[in-house]
Scaffold this motif. Structure first.
Motif, PDB file in Angstrom:
ATOM      1  N   ASN A 169       0.809  -1.224   0.000  1.00 53.22           N
ATOM      2  CA  ASN A 169       0.000   0.000   0.000  1.00 53.22           C
ATOM      3  C   ASN A 169       0.840   1.271   0.000  1.00 53.22           C
ATOM      4  OD1 ASN A 169      -2.665  -0.988  -0.189  1.00 53.22           O
ATOM      5  ND2 ASN A 169      -2.580  -1.633   1.948  1.00 53.22           N
ATOM      6  N   SER A 170       2.114   1.175   0.436  1.00 54.66           N
ATOM      7  CA  SER A 170       2.969   2.368   0.432  1.00 54.66           C
ATOM      8  C   SER A 170       3.796   2.547  -0.835  1.00 54.66           C
ATOM      9  CB  SER A 170       3.943   2.388   1.578  1.00 54.66           C
ATOM     10  OG  SER A 170       3.961   1.408   2.431  1.00 54.66           O
ATOM     11  N   LEU A 171       3.770   1.569  -1.732  1.00 57.67           N
ATOM     12  CA  LEU A 171       4.552   1.687  -2.961  1.00 57.67           C
ATOM     13  C   LEU A 171       3.918   2.694  -3.915  1.00 57.67           C
ATOM     14  CD1 LEU A 171       5.327  -2.068  -3.702  1.00 57.67           C
ATOM     15  CD2 LEU A 171       6.906  -0.348  -2.793  1.00 57.67           C
ATOM     16  N   PRO A 172       4.734   3.476  -4.587  1.00 60.44           N
ATOM     17  CA  PRO A 172       4.199   4.413  -5.582  1.00 60.44           C
ATOM     18  C   PRO A 172       3.570   3.667  -6.760  1.00 60.44           C
ATOM     19  CG  PRO A 172       6.476   4.936  -5.026  1.00 60.44           C
ATOM     20  CD  PRO A 172       6.178   3.611  -4.409  1.00 60.44           C
ATOM     21  N   ASP A 173       2.521   4.229  -7.311  1.00 55.44           N
ATOM     22  CA  ASP A 173       1.835   3.620  -8.457  1.00 55.44           C
ATOM     23  C   ASP A 173       2.713   3.555  -9.694  1.00 55.44           C
ATOM     24  OD1 ASP A 173      -0.441   3.245  -6.944  1.00 55.44           O
ATOM     25  OD2 ASP A 173      -1.323   5.156  -7.549  1.00 55.44           O
ATOM     26  N   THR A 174       3.800   4.299  -9.712  1.00 58.28           N
ATOM     27  CA  THR A 174       4.692   4.311 -10.875  1.00 58.28           C
ATOM     28  C   THR A 174       5.656   3.127 -10.890  1.00 58.28           C
ATOM     29  OG1 THR A 174       6.206   5.753  -9.669  1.00 58.28           O
ATOM     30  CG2 THR A 174       4.609   6.812 -11.145  1.00 58.28           C
ATOM     31  N   PHE A 175       5.699   2.341  -9.807  1.00 55.82           N
ATOM     32  CA  PHE A 175       6.539   1.147  -9.780  1.00 55.82           C
ATOM     33  C   PHE A 175       5.970   0.096 -10.717  1.00 55.82           C
ATOM     34  CE2 PHE A 175       9.096   0.838  -5.599  1.00 55.82           C
ATOM     35  CZ  PHE A 175       9.565   2.118  -5.773  1.00 55.82           C
ATOM     36  N   HIS A 176       6.833  -0.743 -11.244  1.00 58.95           N
ATOM     37  CA  HIS A 176       6.381  -1.923 -11.966  1.00 58.95           C
ATOM     38  C   HIS A 176       5.903  -2.949 -10.946  1.00 58.95           C
ATOM     39  CE1 HIS A 176       7.594  -0.583 -15.887  1.00 58.95           C
ATOM     40  NE2 HIS A 176       8.760  -0.223 -15.395  1.00 58.95           N
ATOM     41  N   THR A 177       5.023  -3.816 -11.369  1.00 61.43           N
ATOM     42  CA  THR A 177       4.453  -4.816 -10.471  1.00 61.43           C
ATOM     43  C   THR A 177       5.488  -5.891 -10.140  1.00 61.43           C
ATOM     44  OG1 THR A 177       2.260  -4.431 -11.373  1.00 61.43           O
ATOM     45  CG2 THR A 177       2.596  -6.494 -10.191  1.00 61.43           C
ATOM     46  N   PRO A 178       5.742  -6.095  -8.837  1.00 62.88           N
ATOM     47  CA  PRO A 178       6.678  -7.148  -8.438  1.00 62.88           C
ATOM     48  C   PRO A 178       5.971  -8.495  -8.332  1.00 62.88           C
ATOM     49  CG  PRO A 178       5.926  -5.986  -6.510  1.00 62.88           C
ATOM     50  CD  PRO A 178       5.268  -5.317  -7.692  1.00 62.88           C
ATOM     51  N   GLU A 179       6.749  -9.518  -8.130  1.00 62.92           N
ATOM     52  CA  GLU A 179       6.230 -10.850  -7.816  1.00 62.92           C
ATOM     53  C   GLU A 179       6.236 -10.991  -6.294  1.00 62.92           C
ATOM     54  OE1 GLU A 179       5.208 -13.194 -10.039  1.00 62.92           O
ATOM     55  OE2 GLU A 179       5.674 -11.846 -11.700  1.00 62.92           O
ATOM     56  N   ILE A 180       5.261 -11.706  -5.746  1.00 63.86           N
ATOM     57  CA  ILE A 180       5.270 -12.058  -4.329  1.00 63.86           C
ATOM     58  C   ILE A 180       5.859 -13.453  -4.234  1.00 63.86           C
ATOM     59  CG2 ILE A 180       3.922 -12.502  -2.252  1.00 63.86           C
ATOM     60  CD1 ILE A 180       1.817 -10.548  -3.341  1.00 63.86           C
ATOM     61  N   VAL A 181       6.920 -13.580  -3.440  1.00 62.35           N
ATOM     62  CA  VAL A 181       7.632 -14.852  -3.355  1.00 62.35           C
ATOM     63  C   VAL A 181       7.782 -15.274  -1.895  1.00 62.35           C
ATOM     64  CG1 VAL A 181       9.779 -16.060  -3.927  1.00 62.35           C
ATOM     65  CG2 VAL A 181       8.946 -14.219  -5.422  1.00 62.35           C
ATOM     66  N   PRO A 182       7.067 -16.328  -1.472  1.00 61.40           N
ATOM     67  CA  PRO A 182       7.309 -16.887  -0.142  1.00 61.40           C
ATOM     68  C   PRO A 182       8.647 -17.637  -0.165  1.00 61.40           C
ATOM     69  CG  PRO A 182       5.179 -17.600  -1.033  1.00 61.40           C
ATOM     70  CD  PRO A 182       5.950 -16.975  -2.146  1.00 61.40           C
ATOM     71  N   GLU A 183       9.456 -17.421   0.847  1.00 63.63           N
ATOM     72  CA  GLU A 183      10.769 -18.076   0.917  1.00 63.63           C
ATOM     73  C   GLU A 183      10.760 -19.165   1.976  1.00 63.63           C
ATOM     74  OE1 GLU A 183      13.255 -17.569  -1.090  1.00 63.63           O
ATOM     75  OE2 GLU A 183      12.615 -15.728  -2.078  1.00 63.63           O
ATOM     76  N   ILE A 184      11.648 -20.126   1.845  1.00 66.00           N
ATOM     77  CA  ILE A 184      11.670 -21.257   2.776  1.00 66.00           C
ATOM     78  C   ILE A 184      12.130 -20.875   4.184  1.00 66.00           C
ATOM     79  CG2 ILE A 184      11.909 -22.989   0.979  1.00 66.00           C
ATOM     80  CD1 ILE A 184      14.897 -23.187   1.719  1.00 66.00           C
ATOM     81  N   ASP A 185      12.686 -19.659   4.341  1.00 66.01           N
ATOM     82  CA  ASP A 185      13.067 -19.219   5.682  1.00 66.01           C
ATOM     83  C   ASP A 185      11.908 -18.516   6.395  1.00 66.01           C
ATOM     84  OD1 ASP A 185      12.950 -16.764   4.386  1.00 66.01           O
ATOM     85  OD2 ASP A 185      14.992 -16.164   4.913  1.00 66.01           O
ATOM     86  N   GLY A 186      10.703 -18.517   5.791  1.00 67.15           N
ATOM     87  CA  GLY A 186       9.527 -17.898   6.396  1.00 67.15           C
ATOM     88  C   GLY A 186       9.320 -16.451   6.006  1.00 67.15           C
TER      89      GLY A 186
END
Length: 120
Positions: free
Chosen positions: A51-68
């Motif tokens: 919610n705090s990212l600027p709208d001008t950013f490109h869309t990232p991927e959400i990646v769950p990592e094995i370290d939690g």
């Protein structure tokens, strides 16, 4: 999501919701091996970051990592991956080649740095 799309917060939040509710990462071994569970608080921390990212950013991927950790990752090429990660402890992990742990109160500086790195 494509890294070339401008930020669609609603779609990213829907993806986060799906990861939390449909892909059960809250159990140890969610990867079929030794992954640590993703803490519920990590989801709310990542939601706050999205919610705090600027709208001008490109869309990232959400990646769950094995370290939690839950990461937002922007992939430009194999040697240029920028990520922000949270694990429910109130710390933000920011990575551009090096792994750095920081406090949440410096997040605006990170956003400025990411803007710079993603436009290079």
């Amino acid at each position: 999501m494509s890294r070339f799309e401008f930020l669609d917060k609603d779609a990213l939040l829907a993806e986060l919701h799906k990861i939390k509710n449909d892909d059960d990462h809250s159990d140890a071994g969610w990867d079929g091996e030794t992954a640590k569970p993703v803490h519920n608080k990590a989801y709310s921390e990542l939601k706050e970051i999205i919610n705090s990212l600027p709208d001008t950013f490109h869309t990232p991927e959400i990646v769950p990592e094995i370290d939690g950790t839950l990461n937002l990752e922007w992939f430009k090429h194999i040697n240029n991956i920028t990520s922000i990660g949270v694990n429910g402890t109130g710390k933000i992990y920011y990575k551009v080649g090096l792994h750095i742990e920081i406090d949440k109160n410096v997040f605006p500086t990170i956003v400025d740095d990411i803007k710079l790195r993603l436009t290079l």
